[in-house]
Design a protein around this motif. Structure first.
Motif, PDB file in Angstrom:
ATOM      1  N   LYS A   8       0.806  -1.226   0.000  1.00  0.00           N
ATOM      2  CA  LYS A   8       0.000   0.000   0.000  1.00  0.00           C
ATOM      3  C   LYS A   8       0.838   1.275   0.000  1.00  0.00           C
ATOM      4  O   LYS A   8       0.376   2.342   0.376  1.00  0.00           O
ATOM      5  CB  LYS A   8      -0.927  -0.012   1.226  1.00  0.00           C
ATOM      6  N   PHE A   9       2.075   1.182  -0.458  1.00  0.00           N
ATOM      7  CA  PHE A   9       2.996   2.316  -0.427  1.00  0.00           C
ATOM      8  C   PHE A   9       2.499   3.479  -1.278  1.00  0.00           C
ATOM      9  O   PHE A   9       2.496   4.635  -0.834  1.00  0.00           O
ATOM     10  CB  PHE A   9       4.386   1.854  -0.886  1.00  0.00           C
ATOM     11  N   ASP A  48      13.905  -5.364   1.553  1.00  0.00           N
ATOM     12  CA  ASP A  48      14.975  -5.202   2.525  1.00  0.00           C
ATOM     13  C   ASP A  48      14.399  -4.379   3.682  1.00  0.00           C
ATOM     14  O   ASP A  48      14.046  -3.211   3.510  1.00  0.00           O
ATOM     15  CB  ASP A  48      16.157  -4.475   1.871  1.00  0.00           C
ATOM     16  N   LEU A  49      14.292  -5.001   4.841  1.00  0.00           N
ATOM     17  CA  LEU A  49      13.667  -4.323   5.980  1.00  0.00           C
ATOM     18  C   LEU A  49      14.457  -3.102   6.444  1.00  0.00           C
ATOM     19  O   LEU A  49      13.871  -2.130   6.917  1.00  0.00           O
ATOM     20  CB  LEU A  49      13.469  -5.307   7.130  1.00  0.00           C
ATOM     21  N   GLY A  50      15.763  -3.127   6.278  1.00  0.00           N
ATOM     22  CA  GLY A  50      16.576  -1.963   6.630  1.00  0.00           C
ATOM     23  C   GLY A  50      16.265  -0.774   5.747  1.00  0.00           C
ATOM     24  O   GLY A  50      16.158   0.364   6.214  1.00  0.00           O
ATOM     25  N   VAL A  51      16.093  -1.031   4.452  1.00  0.00           N
ATOM     26  CA  VAL A  51      15.745   0.035   3.512  1.00  0.00           C
ATOM     27  C   VAL A  51      14.335   0.536   3.809  1.00  0.00           C
ATOM     28  O   VAL A  51      14.088   1.745   3.824  1.00  0.00           O
ATOM     29  CB  VAL A  51      15.873  -0.457   2.051  1.00  0.00           C
ATOM     30  N   SER A  60       8.008   9.635   7.659  1.00  0.00           N
ATOM     31  CA  SER A  60       7.451  10.097   8.937  1.00  0.00           C
ATOM     32  C   SER A  60       7.900  11.525   9.232  1.00  0.00           C
ATOM     33  O   SER A  60       7.110  12.361   9.679  1.00  0.00           O
ATOM     34  CB  SER A  60       7.894   9.169  10.077  1.00  0.00           C
ATOM     35  N   ARG A  61       9.173  11.809   8.980  1.00  0.00           N
ATOM     36  CA  ARG A  61       9.693  13.157   9.208  1.00  0.00           C
ATOM     37  C   ARG A  61       8.993  14.156   8.294  1.00  0.00           C
ATOM     38  O   ARG A  61       8.597  15.242   8.732  1.00  0.00           O
ATOM     39  CB  ARG A  61      11.208  13.175   8.958  1.00  0.00           C
ATOM     40  N   LEU A  62       8.794  13.781   7.037  1.00  0.00           N
ATOM     41  CA  LEU A  62       8.163  14.696   6.076  1.00  0.00           C
ATOM     42  C   LEU A  62       6.717  15.013   6.442  1.00  0.00           C
ATOM     43  O   LEU A  62       6.267  16.142   6.245  1.00  0.00           O
ATOM     44  CB  LEU A  62       8.203  14.102   4.666  1.00  0.00           C
ATOM     45  N   ILE A  63       5.977  14.034   6.927  1.00  0.00           N
ATOM     46  CA  ILE A  63       4.551  14.263   7.188  1.00  0.00           C
ATOM     47  C   ILE A  63       4.268  14.637   8.637  1.00  0.00           C
ATOM     48  O   ILE A  63       3.137  14.962   8.977  1.00  0.00           O
ATOM     49  CB  ILE A  63       3.695  13.051   6.751  1.00  0.00           C
ATOM     50  N   VAL A  67       4.797   6.797  10.746  1.00  0.00           N
ATOM     51  CA  VAL A  67       4.126   5.893   9.805  1.00  0.00           C
ATOM     52  C   VAL A  67       4.171   4.490  10.393  1.00  0.00           C
ATOM     53  O   VAL A  67       5.222   4.018  10.805  1.00  0.00           O
ATOM     54  CB  VAL A  67       4.813   5.915   8.423  1.00  0.00           C
ATOM     55  N   ARG A  68       3.033   3.844  10.426  1.00  0.00           N
ATOM     56  CA  ARG A  68       2.951   2.477  10.957  1.00  0.00           C
ATOM     57  C   ARG A  68       3.140   1.475   9.822  1.00  0.00           C
ATOM     58  O   ARG A  68       2.735   1.724   8.688  1.00  0.00           O
ATOM     59  CB  ARG A  68       1.605   2.262  11.640  1.00  0.00           C
ATOM     60  N   LEU A  69       3.722   0.351  10.129  1.00  0.00           N
ATOM     61  CA  LEU A  69       3.982  -0.679   9.133  1.00  0.00           C
ATOM     62  C   LEU A  69       2.708  -1.124   8.430  1.00  0.00           C
ATOM     63  O   LEU A  69       2.700  -1.346   7.214  1.00  0.00           O
ATOM     64  CB  LEU A  69       4.679  -1.875   9.785  1.00  0.00           C
ATOM     65  N   GLU A  70       1.614  -1.204   9.160  1.00  0.00           N
ATOM     66  CA  GLU A  70       0.359  -1.651   8.545  1.00  0.00           C
ATOM     67  C   GLU A  70      -0.205  -0.640   7.541  1.00  0.00           C
ATOM     68  O   GLU A  70      -1.139  -0.949   6.811  1.00  0.00           O
ATOM     69  CB  GLU A  70      -0.699  -2.003   9.601  1.00  0.00           C
ATOM     70  N   GLU A  71       0.374   0.555   7.481  1.00  0.00           N
ATOM     71  CA  GLU A  71      -0.020   1.514   6.456  1.00  0.00           C
ATOM     72  C   GLU A  71       0.630   1.190   5.111  1.00  0.00           C
ATOM     73  O   GLU A  71       0.197   1.690   4.073  1.00  0.00           O
ATOM     74  CB  GLU A  71       0.360   2.935   6.871  1.00  0.00           C
ATOM     75  N   VAL A  72       1.648   0.341   5.147  1.00  0.00           N
ATOM     76  CA  VAL A  72       2.391  -0.020   3.946  1.00  0.00           C
ATOM     77  C   VAL A  72       2.124  -1.466   3.534  1.00  0.00           C
ATOM     78  O   VAL A  72       2.032  -1.765   2.356  1.00  0.00           O
ATOM     79  CB  VAL A  72       3.909   0.174   4.178  1.00  0.00           C
TER      80      VAL A  72
END
Length: 80
Positions: A8-9, A48-51, A60-63, A67-72
């Motif tokens: 959902k990115f 890649d979880l690090g990326v 998150s900084r921009l908005i 941001v929660r993982l379930e949003e993606v």
């Protein structure tokens, strides 16, 4: 029970009014130059979880909120 992972990115970026260009630029080389553009077009084959962490931290900084993982990512069991 079969499940499908829903990416959902793109929808997240659209909902928050952030373009792929703005996010990729804000990342300033912290991830590959095409990462955000590719993710905004389609789900990655391998993630890649690090990326992902770096991208979501910058988003998150921009908005101005976390941001929660379930949003993606969503695990959808309705595709049986």
């Amino acid at each position: 029970m079969a499940a499908v992972i829903v990416w959902k990115f793109k929808e997240l970026l659209e909902r928050e009014g952030v373009t792929a260009y703005r996010l990729q630029t804000a990342l300033g080389g912290k991830v590959g130059p095409q990462t955000v553009y590719r993710w905004a077009r389609k789900a990655p084959d391998k993630l890649d979880l690090g990326v992902l962490r770096v991208v979501l931290e910058e988003l998150s900084r921009l908005i101005g909120r976390s941001v929660r993982l379930e949003e993606v990512l969503e695990l959808d069991y309705s595709h049986e």
